[in-house]
Design a protein around this motif. Structure first.
Motif, PDB file in Angstrom:
ATOM      1  N   VAL A 154      81.374 124.660  25.802  1.00 52.95           N
ATOM      2  CA  VAL A 154      81.124 124.168  24.448  1.00 52.95           C
ATOM      3  C   VAL A 154      82.474 123.929  23.783  1.00 52.95           C
ATOM      4  CG1 VAL A 154      80.082 124.647  22.209  1.00 52.95           C
ATOM      5  CG2 VAL A 154      78.966 125.463  24.302  1.00 52.95           C
ATOM      6  N   ILE A 155      82.692 122.707  23.262  1.00 53.27           N
ATOM      7  CA  ILE A 155      83.905 122.397  22.507  1.00 53.27           C
ATOM      8  C   ILE A 155      83.516 122.259  21.045  1.00 53.27           C
ATOM      9  CG2 ILE A 155      85.768 120.743  22.162  1.00 53.27           C
ATOM     10  CD1 ILE A 155      85.615 120.017  25.074  1.00 53.27           C
ATOM     11  N   ALA A 156      84.262 122.947  20.184  1.00 50.90           N
ATOM     12  CA  ALA A 156      83.973 122.919  18.749  1.00 50.90           C
ATOM     13  C   ALA A 156      85.270 122.767  17.980  1.00 50.90           C
ATOM     14  CB  ALA A 156      83.245 124.191  18.317  1.00 50.90           C
ATOM     15  N   THR A 157      85.170 122.181  16.810  1.00 46.01           N
ATOM     16  CA  THR A 157      86.343 122.053  15.940  1.00 46.01           C
ATOM     17  C   THR A 157      86.699 123.418  15.375  1.00 46.01           C
ATOM     18  OG1 THR A 157      85.028 121.649  13.950  1.00 46.01           O
ATOM     19  CG2 THR A 157      85.582 119.738  15.324  1.00 46.01           C
ATOM     20  N   ILE A 162      80.234 121.679  16.661  1.00 41.38           N
ATOM     21  CA  ILE A 162      80.207 121.377  18.084  1.00 41.38           C
ATOM     22  C   ILE A 162      80.441 119.880  18.284  1.00 41.38           C
ATOM     23  CG2 ILE A 162      78.782 121.385  20.175  1.00 41.38           C
ATOM     24  CD1 ILE A 162      77.302 123.794  19.025  1.00 41.38           C
ATOM     25  N   THR A 163      81.380 119.552  19.178  1.00 43.08           N
ATOM     26  CA  THR A 163      81.683 118.141  19.450  1.00 43.08           C
ATOM     27  C   THR A 163      81.285 117.711  20.852  1.00 43.08           C
ATOM     28  OG1 THR A 163      83.928 118.710  20.171  1.00 43.08           O
ATOM     29  CG2 THR A 163      83.611 118.172  17.829  1.00 43.08           C
ATOM     30  N   GLN A 164      81.160 118.665  21.775  1.00 39.98           N
ATOM     31  CA  GLN A 164      80.824 118.293  23.147  1.00 39.98           C
ATOM     32  C   GLN A 164      80.288 119.521  23.881  1.00 39.98           C
ATOM     33  OE1 GLN A 164      84.085 116.496  25.248  1.00 39.98           O
ATOM     34  NE2 GLN A 164      82.856 115.891  27.017  1.00 39.98           N
ATOM     35  N   VAL A 165      79.284 119.313  24.732  1.00 43.62           N
ATOM     36  CA  VAL A 165      78.750 120.375  25.589  1.00 43.62           C
ATOM     37  C   VAL A 165      78.512 119.783  26.973  1.00 43.62           C
ATOM     38  CG1 VAL A 165      77.644 121.626  23.696  1.00 43.62           C
ATOM     39  CG2 VAL A 165      76.348 119.889  24.944  1.00 43.62           C
ATOM     40  N   ILE A 239      92.392 123.886  22.524  1.00 42.37           N
ATOM     41  CA  ILE A 239      92.516 122.599  23.192  1.00 42.37           C
ATOM     42  C   ILE A 239      92.872 121.554  22.147  1.00 42.37           C
ATOM     43  CG2 ILE A 239      90.016 122.214  23.010  1.00 42.37           C
ATOM     44  CD1 ILE A 239      90.162 120.577  25.550  1.00 42.37           C
ATOM     45  N   GLU A 240      93.843 120.698  22.479  1.00 42.47           N
ATOM     46  CA  GLU A 240      94.267 119.640  21.553  1.00 42.47           C
ATOM     47  C   GLU A 240      93.401 118.405  21.763  1.00 42.47           C
ATOM     48  OE1 GLU A 240      96.414 119.536  19.145  1.00 42.47           O
ATOM     49  OE2 GLU A 240      97.310 121.531  19.355  1.00 42.47           O
ATOM     50  N   VAL A 241      92.860 117.889  20.679  1.00 46.38           N
ATOM     51  CA  VAL A 241      92.078 116.652  20.707  1.00 46.38           C
ATOM     52  C   VAL A 241      92.653 115.708  19.658  1.00 46.38           C
ATOM     53  CG1 VAL A 241      89.983 117.776  21.550  1.00 46.38           C
ATOM     54  CG2 VAL A 241      90.388 117.629  19.092  1.00 46.38           C
ATOM     55  N   ASP A 242      92.114 114.501  19.632  1.00 48.35           N
ATOM     56  CA  ASP A 242      92.636 113.507  18.686  1.00 48.35           C
ATOM     57  C   ASP A 242      92.537 113.987  17.248  1.00 48.35           C
ATOM     58  OD1 ASP A 242      93.168 111.892  20.833  1.00 48.35           O
ATOM     59  OD2 ASP A 242      91.319 110.705  20.627  1.00 48.35           O
ATOM     60  N   GLU A 243      91.495 114.750  16.956  1.00 43.28           N
ATOM     61  CA  GLU A 243      91.286 115.200  15.578  1.00 43.28           C
ATOM     62  C   GLU A 243      92.122 116.426  15.231  1.00 43.28           C
ATOM     63  OE1 GLU A 243      88.937 114.746  17.788  1.00 43.28           O
ATOM     64  OE2 GLU A 243      88.060 112.845  17.128  1.00 43.28           O
ATOM     65  N   GLY A 244      92.830 116.995  16.223  1.00 41.25           N
ATOM     66  CA  GLY A 244      93.617 118.191  15.969  1.00 41.25           C
ATOM     67  C   GLY A 244      93.225 119.311  16.922  1.00 41.25           C
ATOM     68  N   LEU A 245      93.374 120.539  16.453  1.00 42.55           N
ATOM     69  CA  LEU A 245      93.075 121.705  17.282  1.00 42.55           C
ATOM     70  C   LEU A 245      91.570 121.936  17.376  1.00 42.55           C
ATOM     71  CD1 LEU A 245      94.228 124.178  18.847  1.00 42.55           C
ATOM     72  CD2 LEU A 245      94.041 125.450  16.694  1.00 42.55           C
ATOM     73  N   ALA A 246      91.095 122.153  18.594  1.00 42.02           N
ATOM     74  CA  ALA A 246      89.695 122.513  18.817  1.00 42.02           C
ATOM     75  C   ALA A 246      89.666 123.738  19.726  1.00 42.02           C
ATOM     76  CB  ALA A 246      88.921 121.350  19.443  1.00 42.02           C
ATOM     77  N   VAL A 247      88.489 124.268  19.933  1.00 38.40           N
ATOM     78  CA  VAL A 247      88.310 125.469  20.764  1.00 38.40           C
ATOM     79  C   VAL A 247      87.278 125.154  21.834  1.00 38.40           C
ATOM     80  CG1 VAL A 247      87.609 127.894  20.809  1.00 38.40           C
ATOM     81  CG2 VAL A 247      88.882 127.005  18.849  1.00 38.40           C
ATOM     82  N   ILE A 248      87.604 125.495  23.068  1.00 37.29           N
ATOM     83  CA  ILE A 248      86.643 125.357  24.162  1.00 37.29           C
ATOM     84  C   ILE A 248      86.187 126.751  24.571  1.00 37.29           C
ATOM     85  CG2 ILE A 248      88.485 125.275  25.906  1.00 37.29           C
ATOM     86  CD1 ILE A 248      86.582 123.448  27.554  1.00 37.29           C
TER      87      ILE A 248
END
Length: 648
Positions: A154-157, A162-165, A239-248
């Motif tokens: 699960v990736i979340a901002t 949640i942005t991706q599962v 985890i770094e994404v285009d929107e900034g820092l996220a958490v996996i």
């Protein structure tokens, strides 16, 4: 800008630049253009000034990519010259045999709507294209790993959206990806922990670092779409994404592992308690033996009607009850001395049905079923009876308003080999006993402690709390296992599995003797070995009263010295099994090296799983503590009456 300066600037560029007139003829080229033409087998006559660039492009034939690219560029130049296209930009491959290369062509007009000339620029973009391809390949690999990972991902901002599962997260939580994307991550945790989860999430976002949660003793709970909860182990990482820092988060269902850990801890706790209770019971057994033997001896000297006779009878009765308690403790610890034999469980259980029905009473029905011929088991019939009676008594107390008790016997096959005590066993063959009642059932907390000694839900004075712990110990001593399944209001089921023995197994000879004249006097010299002085004296008095000469030793070492110095005959050795220093097994073997004397062991405590095997090795007899004076004398007479058999 002077022409010479402009030309110097163009020559200094890395891009290949040419100017075309209205007809598509090359009117000017820079140094990179001319160098590229030479390096690729051409010269000024092919791609130099005065040559029609459109004609060169049109001359490329065939459906190959190069021909298609050339025709595309030629048409774009015509469109720009005609004013139909403002600017044309196109990327194409120009691979050499030993190297892969990419270029970008750009056609730009000189002038306005109807330009008189265009600038054609070819810029090598190989490094950028290779980086793009590497990035695309990495993205595909990540996507494959992400989707087919065994854990739910699960990736979340940082705000918890949640942005991706992945697919496993969908299966694990019961949601579709569309349902989860955009939802707060708190939908995956139980309602009573959501506020705390938000605080932990904010704290983690402030100082993100790899972290594993839910391992060891820490238990994290997660919740599925249908509301069911499970124990989870979660690995977090930034985890770094285009929107900034996220958490996996990698989420793993560890419910089965937690249940196994709980069972292991319970087993270890019972093992520790079993060792303690077994050691206490062993010492207490000797005291009970002294009390019972002394009471019997005193009663034999008191006439009927004597004032003290009733008091001593009370002492003897208390000793008998204490002995029963000791046997239960030893059974729980798995150190009760047993006398196993090849046993037909079906026949044995059916023979107990009338007893079970009387024990349960008229409001409870009992049914014993067996749908197939059973493998035999190697077990003590008395202990098996004790198991079934204790389970039945427990079921009766759980059904105060009545109900039913069923005992189902069947053969099952396990995935591992279970070895019996030296008999021939088929791999994985087990005999299963399922005892099921329709009683009140138990909550999880009670079920977790059901086999603990002295744990009981009954009122004070209504139970010792040793019934089920005794069952546990007996089953374990038989190399079996027992499981309890129960829910409040849904009754209780105990499942016992014992190693099966095939038809090649043979029962060991029984040790029960025939009843003789209890007043018959004997003769001969008997060596009594026991580290408990009071018990040694009590056994000696019983034997001496019947005419035997008794030698006494308080240790194995003392017994060996006595045997070396004793000049007369030695007819029997009566030895305790467990003693400090040299134990009964060793001292008996060393005495037998010196004198061919029969041995009678006494013990209420099986110190190891090879107890019966050692008896067979020494051709010895055995009497379990606590024993009565009558049973001791009977066994002594049997051994002395058949010395050849005892020494065979």
């Amino acid at each position: 800008m002077p022409a010479t300066l402009a030309m110097a600037t163009l020559d200094a560029m890395t891009s290949q630049v040419a100017t075309l007139d209205r007809t598509g003829r090359i009117v000017m080229t820079n140094e990179p253009w001319r160098r590229f033409a030479v390096e690729n087998g051409g010269d000024q006559r092919v791609l130099g000034e005065g040559v029609s660039y459109l004609a060169v492009c049109d001359a490329v034939r065939g459906p190959e990519p190069d021909a298609i690219e050339a025709r595309t560029v030629a048409q774009a130049i015509r469109d720009v010259l005609a004013g139909r296209l403002r600017v044309f930009v196109h990327e194409y491959a120009c691979h050499a045999p030993s190297i892969r290369r990419w270029f970008q062509v750009r056609v730009t007009p000189i002038g306005h709507a109807s330009p008189g000339r265009v600038v054609v620029t070819h810029t090598e973009i190989t490094h950028r294209r290779m980086a793009d391809e590497a990035r695309t390949a990495a993205q595909r690999r990540f996507e494959a790993l992400f989707q087919f990972a065994p854990d739910g991902l699960v990736i979340a901002t940082s705000e918890g959206t949640i942005t991706q599962v992945n697919h496993q997260a969908e299966r694990l939580f019961g949601y579709t990806a569309a349902e989860l994307v955009g939802a707060p991550v708190e939908v995956l945790v139980p309602g009573d922990t959501r506020s705390g989860h938000r605080e932990h999430r904010r704290a983690y976002s402030a100082l993100a670092h790899p972290r594993l949660m839910g391992s060891d003793a820490q238990r994290l709970r997660a919740v599925r779409k249908d509301g069911t909860e499970f124990f989870a182990e979660v690995a977090l990482g930034p985890i770094e994404v285009d929107e900034g820092l996220a958490v996996i988060a990698a989420v793993r269902d560890v419910t089965a592992r937690c249940e196994l850990e709980d069972q292991l801890r319970q087993s270890q706790k019972l093992e520790v308690v079993g060792r303690l209770s077994g050691g206490v019971a062993h010492d207490f057994n000797n005291l009970v033996q002294v009390i019972g033997t002394s009471a019997e001896f005193a009663l034999s000297h008191l006439p009927h009607g004597a004032p003290l006779r009733r008091d001593i009878e009370v002492i003897r009765e208390a000793g008998t009850r204490a002995a029963a308690l000791t046997r239960q403790l030893l059974a729980f610890s798995g150190r009760q001395v047993s006398q196993p034999e090849m046993l037909d469980l079906r026949a044995h259980a059916l023979s107990l049905e009338p007893i079970l029905q009387r024990l349960l009473g008229p409001t409870i029905t009992v049914a014993i079923t067996s749908h197939e011929p059973l493998w035999r088991v190697y077990a003590d019939p008395t202990q098996v009876e004790q198991v079934l009676l204790n389970l039945a008594a427990n079921a009766r107390d759980a059904m105060p308003a009545g109900g039913s008790l069923s005992i189902e016997l069947s053969n099952v096959t396990a995935g591992t080999t279970r070895a019996d005590r030296g008999e021939t066993a088929s791999h994985g063959e087990l005999v299963q006993i399922v005892v099921r009642d329709t009683g009140l059932g138990m909550d999880p907390a009670t079920r977790a402690r059901v086999f603990e000694p002295f744990f009981t839900t009954k009122a004070p004075g209504k139970g010792s709390g040793l019934g089920l712990s005794t069952v546990y110990g007996i089953v374990r001593q038989c190399d079996g296992d027992i499981q309890c399944d129960s829910q409040p209001g849904e009754g209780t089921t105990f499942t016992i599995r014992l190693p099966g023995v095939d038809a090649a197994g043979t029962a060991q000879a029984g040790t029960a003797g025939t009843t003789g004249d209890e007043e018959e006097r004997g003769s001969g010299t008997i060596l009594v070995i026991d580290d408990e002085e009071f018990l040694r004296v009590a056994i000696g008095r019983i034997l001496e009263r019947k005419g035997y000469r008794v030698l006494s030793a308080g240790s194995g070492e003392e017994a060996l010295r006595l045997v070396e110095t004793h000049e007369g005959a030695l007819d029997l050795v009566v030895s305790d099994v467990l003693m400090p220093g040299m134990g009964g097994w060793e001292v008996a073997a060393r005495i037998r090296e010196r004198r061919p004397v029969p041995v009678l062991f006494t013990s209420g405590y099986a110190d190891d799983n090879g107890f019966e095997h050692r008896l067979g090795q020494l051709d010895a007899r055995f009497i379990a503590k606590p024993f009565t004076g009558v049973s001791l004398l009977r066994t002594v007479r049997e051994v002395l009456a058949t010395p050849d058999q005892a020494l065979a």
